[in-house]
Design an enzyme around this catalytic site. Structure first.
Site, PDB file in Angstrom:
ATOM      1  N   ASN A 151      -4.071   5.801   1.155  1.00 47.43           N
ATOM      2  CA  ASN A 151      -3.466   4.858   0.220  1.00 47.43           C
ATOM      3  C   ASN A 151      -3.948   3.454   0.595  1.00 47.43           C
ATOM      4  OD1 ASN A 151      -1.612   3.675  -1.677  1.00 47.43           O
ATOM      5  ND2 ASN A 151      -0.279   5.448  -1.397  1.00 47.43           N
ATOM      6  N   ASN A 168       3.219  11.670  -3.063  1.00 45.61           N
ATOM      7  CA  ASN A 168       2.832  10.378  -2.484  1.00 45.61           C
ATOM      8  C   ASN A 168       3.843   9.977  -1.409  1.00 45.61           C
ATOM      9  OD1 ASN A 168       2.003   7.803  -1.986  1.00 45.61           O
ATOM     10  ND2 ASN A 168       2.147   7.082  -4.105  1.00 45.61           N
ATOM     11  N   CYS A 216       3.611   4.933  -0.741  1.00 50.51           N
ATOM     12  CA  CYS A 216       3.631   3.710  -1.556  1.00 50.51           C
ATOM     13  C   CYS A 216       4.199   2.564  -0.724  1.00 50.51           C
ATOM     14  CB  CYS A 216       4.463   3.886  -2.824  1.00 50.51           C
ATOM     15  SG  CYS A 216       4.575   2.315  -3.718  1.00 50.51           S
ATOM     16  N   LYS A 219      -0.682   8.683 -12.613  1.00 50.89           N
ATOM     17  CA  LYS A 219       0.007   7.670 -11.815  1.00 50.89           C
ATOM     18  C   LYS A 219       1.236   8.313 -11.166  1.00 50.89           C
ATOM     19  CE  LYS A 219       1.569   3.610 -10.376  1.00 50.89           C
ATOM     20  NZ  LYS A 219       0.933   2.948  -9.216  1.00 50.89           N
TER      21      LYS A 219
END
Ligand code: RRO
Length: 310
Positions: A192, A126, A129, A46
């Site tokens: 995403n 990432n 998000c 995660k």
């Protein structure tokens, strides 16, 4: 016939084409161990932040008929916990891909530097998000994307990739590809979830998730055509030394095969893993092998990127 689904990302060999996505059920040690013991080709963590986070208020995840909507808000144990777990995770015998999601360039520099000095195989940063109130997605701010890439690709030799947001305009694919080409980015993961979507319950007259007034990331079947287009567009724009991990709405072997035709080097599974559990990896792998066999494709390279013109 034996179908060979092995592949590699940035020189890291993967026994099969499928792995979990940074997203569901990959936050705790127990969850990561479950993934390692499944048919997932790698263990992806995660996305982590500098400090541990509880995430957004509940309800923050809801199943939908063809996928899900969620606004988890980056619940995670904090990067130091994952850093400490790396040796035990590696001992489970699969490549380990860590996902980091800082709130600033400085956060990402701190976390990427730490993982550069660890035993992880790949680092996925990432940039996309959608669920932190007040924080824009870096992937939609091309100046920030450029600055962040300049900083995080200069911190060590371990391969770095970035997780991108879905794009919807050809000019955006071109702009992002041109930024990526400036740096030693080894892979991109796309896409995403589609951020800031709204699902309304007409009976209660309320949104179905609580954070951000009900705005959340849309996942699952709904987003597969967008994921396929993003993989395809970047495959055509980037050189072959940038590999592509496809994500978005894969729940059957045929879905995975479509991503293969679009040009993905591997794929990740999120919503289907959330709904079905870890047995999904073996099921989808078997279905992919059977479908490839029916078409006389013996290995990943036989079909990769070979979408035929109409
Ligand atoms: O935790 C989340 O809310 C989340 C993250 Br970090 C992300 O990258 N994508 C998403 O849909 N949810």
């Amino acid at each position: 016939m034996n179908i060979d689904l092995s592949t590699q990302i940035a020189g890291i060999p993967l026994e099969s084409y499928l792995m979990n996505a940074s997203g569901p059920k990959c936050t705790t040690w127990d969850e990561l161990q479950t993934i390692a013991q499944s048919a997932s080709a790698a263990v992806v963590t995660k996305s982590c932040t500098i400090k541990p986070r509880e995430g957004n208020p509940e309800p923050r995840y809801q199943d939908l008929p063809l996928g899900s909507i969620q606004s988890m808000g980056l619940p995670n144990l904090g990067y130091k916990a994952y850093l400490e777990m790396v040796p035990q995770l590696k001992a489970l015998g699969k490549p380990v891909i860590v996902s980091v999601s800082g709130f600033s360039v400085e956060d990402n520099i701190e976390m990427v530097s730490a993982f550069q000095n660890s035993d992880v195989d790949l680092i996925e940063v990432n940039f996309s998000c959608p669920n932190i109130p007040g924080k824009a997605q870096v992937a939609y701010d091309f100046e920030q994307t450029d600055k962040a890439l300049a900083a995080i690709t200069a911190l060590g030799n371990k391969p770095i990739g970035i997780k991108l947001a879905p794009y919807f305009d050809m000019s955006h694919f071109i702009a992002v590809a041109n930024i990526i080409k400036k740096y030693p980015v080894k892979f991109i993961t796309c896409i995403n979830s589609i951020g800031n979507t709204l699902v309304i319950d007409p009976y209660t007259e309320q949104p179905i998730i609580k954070p951000k007034g009900g705005f959340g990331g849309l996942c699952g079947d709904y987003i597969k055509p967008i994921g396929l287009a993003n993989v395809r567009a970047f495959r055509e724009l980037l050189d072959d030394d940038v590999q592509i991990i496809g994500v978005g709405g894969i729940k059957t072997g045929i879905d995975a095969f479509e991503y293969l035709l679009a040009g993905a080097d591997a794929v990740q599974i999120a919503t289907c893993f959330e709904k079905e559990g870890e047995s999904c990896f073996e099921r989808i792998e078997t279905e992919l092998a059977e479908f490839m066999q029916s078409k006389n494709y013996l290995k990943i390279a036989d079909a990769k990127g070979k979408l035929k013109p109409l």
